[in-house]
Design an enzyme around this catalytic site. Structure first.
Site, PDB file in Angstrom:
ATOM      1  N   CYS A  31       0.835  -1.216   0.000  1.00 24.79           N
ATOM      2  CA  CYS A  31       0.000   0.000   0.000  1.00 24.79           C
ATOM      3  C   CYS A  31       0.867   1.262   0.000  1.00 24.79           C
ATOM      4  CB  CYS A  31      -0.906  -0.051   1.235  1.00 24.79           C
ATOM      5  SG  CYS A  31      -1.710   1.496   1.659  1.00 24.79           S
ATOM      6  N   CYS A  34       0.107   3.811   2.763  1.00 24.85           N
ATOM      7  CA  CYS A  34       0.568   3.279   4.055  1.00 24.85           C
ATOM      8  C   CYS A  34       2.046   3.588   4.244  1.00 24.85           C
ATOM      9  CB  CYS A  34       0.358   1.763   4.133  1.00 24.85           C
ATOM     10  SG  CYS A  34      -1.355   1.236   3.979  1.00 24.85           S
TER      11      CYS A  34
END
Length: 108
Positions: A31, A34
């Site tokens: 991600c 993230c």
């Protein structure tokens, strides 16, 4: 203080039981957002504003799918605030100013 890694469901339960205020970061290694927000969370965990007041922890949703399902994680990153073992707030996305505002509400 630092951002603690949660490796098991039992580890998660122990974390929210032992600490009065916990911010959980549900992330995935693949991600992008993230990865982008992770250094900010690490910096906050060391800051005077939050250290010794909030316990920062994270878990990889791909490694703990049962926990992801139990917490209702639908997108990453998802941040969940627990107070005295109970879920009190949630924030989805990598928006540091908005997340910081949310977390600040729980600083004693």
């Amino acid at each position: 203080m630092t951002v603690h890694i949660i490796e098991t469901v039992d580890g998660f339960k122990e974390t929210i039981a032992k600490n009065s205020i916990v911010v959980i970061d549900a992330f995935a290694t693949w991600c992008g957002p993230c990865k982008a927000i992770a250094p900010t969370i690490a910096k906050w965990s060391e800051s005077d504003e939050f250290k010794d007041k909030i316990y920062f922890a994270k878990f990889d949703v791909d490694h703990l799918p049962d926990l992801s399902q139990e917490l209702g994680i639908r997108a990453m990153p998802t941040f969940i605030v627990f107070k005295d073992g109970e879920k009190v707030d949630e924030f989805v996305g990598a928006n540091p100013p908005a997340l910081q505002k949310l977390i600040t509400k729980y600083v004693q």
